[in-house]
Design a protein around this motif. Structure first.
Motif, PDB file in Angstrom:
ATOM      1  N   ASP A  55      34.143  37.084  31.527  1.00 44.21           N
ATOM      2  CA  ASP A  55      35.321  37.787  31.511  1.00 44.21           C
ATOM      3  C   ASP A  55      35.544  38.928  32.021  1.00 44.21           C
ATOM      4  O   ASP A  55      34.728  40.009  32.115  1.00 44.21           O
ATOM      5  CB  ASP A  55      36.353  37.355  31.052  1.00 44.21           C
ATOM      6  N   LEU A  56      36.524  39.458  33.272  1.00 42.44           N
ATOM      7  CA  LEU A  56      36.370  40.948  33.816  1.00 42.44           C
ATOM      8  C   LEU A  56      36.345  41.644  32.958  1.00 42.44           C
ATOM      9  O   LEU A  56      35.773  42.529  33.579  1.00 42.44           O
ATOM     10  CB  LEU A  56      37.907  40.823  35.245  1.00 42.44           C
ATOM     11  N   GLY A  57      36.720  41.884  31.713  1.00 44.75           N
ATOM     12  CA  GLY A  57      37.464  43.055  30.649  1.00 44.75           C
ATOM     13  C   GLY A  57      35.910  42.515  29.894  1.00 44.75           C
ATOM     14  O   GLY A  57      36.232  43.972  28.820  1.00 44.75           O
ATOM     15  N   GLU A  58      35.335  41.659  30.043  1.00 43.14           N
ATOM     16  CA  GLU A  58      34.494  41.951  29.061  1.00 43.14           C
ATOM     17  C   GLU A  58      33.004  43.178  30.034  1.00 43.14           C
ATOM     18  O   GLU A  58      31.954  43.315  30.136  1.00 43.14           O
ATOM     19  CB  GLU A  58      33.429  40.515  28.750  1.00 43.14           C
ATOM     20  N   ASP A  73      36.304  40.129  40.590  1.00 39.86           N
ATOM     21  CA  ASP A  73      37.321  39.358  40.680  1.00 39.86           C
ATOM     22  C   ASP A  73      38.629  39.408  40.289  1.00 39.86           C
ATOM     23  O   ASP A  73      37.966  39.183  38.810  1.00 39.86           O
ATOM     24  CB  ASP A  73      36.707  37.953  41.539  1.00 39.86           C
ATOM     25  N   TRP A  74      39.933  39.445  40.391  1.00 40.79           N
ATOM     26  CA  TRP A  74      40.361  39.199  39.883  1.00 40.79           C
ATOM     27  C   TRP A  74      41.920  38.534  40.983  1.00 40.79           C
ATOM     28  O   TRP A  74      42.027  39.803  41.998  1.00 40.79           O
ATOM     29  CB  TRP A  74      41.294  40.919  39.344  1.00 40.79           C
ATOM     30  N   VAL A 103      36.569  41.752  45.136  1.00 35.90           N
ATOM     31  CA  VAL A 103      37.546  40.941  45.017  1.00 35.90           C
ATOM     32  C   VAL A 103      38.083  40.647  44.274  1.00 35.90           C
ATOM     33  O   VAL A 103      38.618  41.414  43.249  1.00 35.90           O
ATOM     34  CB  VAL A 103      37.333  39.723  44.878  1.00 35.90           C
ATOM     35  N   GLY A 104      39.879  41.656  45.384  1.00 39.64           N
ATOM     36  CA  GLY A 104      41.200  41.348  45.248  1.00 39.64           C
ATOM     37  C   GLY A 104      41.312  42.199  43.855  1.00 39.64           C
ATOM     38  O   GLY A 104      41.042  43.246  44.711  1.00 39.64           O
ATOM     39  N   GLU A 105      41.867  42.177  43.066  1.00 38.67           N
ATOM     40  CA  GLU A 105      42.334  44.092  42.421  1.00 38.67           C
ATOM     41  C   GLU A 105      41.387  44.253  41.254  1.00 38.67           C
ATOM     42  O   GLU A 105      41.754  45.699  40.082  1.00 38.67           O
ATOM     43  CB  GLU A 105      44.060  43.145  41.137  1.00 38.67           C
ATOM     44  N   ALA A 106      40.655  43.251  41.675  1.00 44.08           N
ATOM     45  CA  ALA A 106      39.308  43.208  40.122  1.00 44.08           C
ATOM     46  C   ALA A 106      39.126  45.319  40.910  1.00 44.08           C
ATOM     47  O   ALA A 106      38.731  46.713  40.100  1.00 44.08           O
ATOM     48  CB  ALA A 106      38.246  43.388  39.799  1.00 44.08           C
TER      49      ALA A 106
END
Length: 121
Positions: A55-58, A73-74, A103-106
């Protein structure tokens, strides 16, 4: 004529002899359990020897250090009604030196932690 078209279509549809995956470990950090994450994992696994997903949060410098390349990516949190939420906080820090594909909002979430300023439109 029709048989030539069918043969051409079959030739184009059948991939050439599969090359060995590149000996890289790729870490994809995104929306855990989402179809988007699974699509990325499947695509990357065809080209690279090891693909991990989190997960992006990790994502932080420690989890990113396990990979040769990090993809963060998000999906967009913008809707027709406006912004609805934000991606989870992820920070790599300015000392992180591995390649990162944003990628994206990440990207807007991670760039400040790398000491890079970019304004959204």
């Amino acid at each position: 004529m029709r048989s030539r078209i069918v043969l051409l279509a079959l030739a184009l549809a059948v991939p050439a002899a599969a090359e060995e995956p590149t000996d890289f470990t790729v870490l994809y950090a995104g929306a855990d359990g989402s179809p988007r994450m699974e699509e990325w994992r499947t695509t990357l696994a065809q080209a690279f020897s090891k693909v991990d997903t989190i997960d992006l949060g990790e994502l932080d410098a420690e989890t990113g250090a396990r990979a040769d390349v990090v993809i963060a990516d998000w999906p967009s949190t913008y809707t027709r009604e406006g912004k609805s939420g934000s991606p989870p906080h992820a920070a790599l820090g300015p000392a992180f030196t591995k390649p990162v594909i944003l990628v994206g909002e990440a990207g807007m979430e991670i760039l400040p932690s790398l000491g890079i300023k970019l304004e959204s439109l």
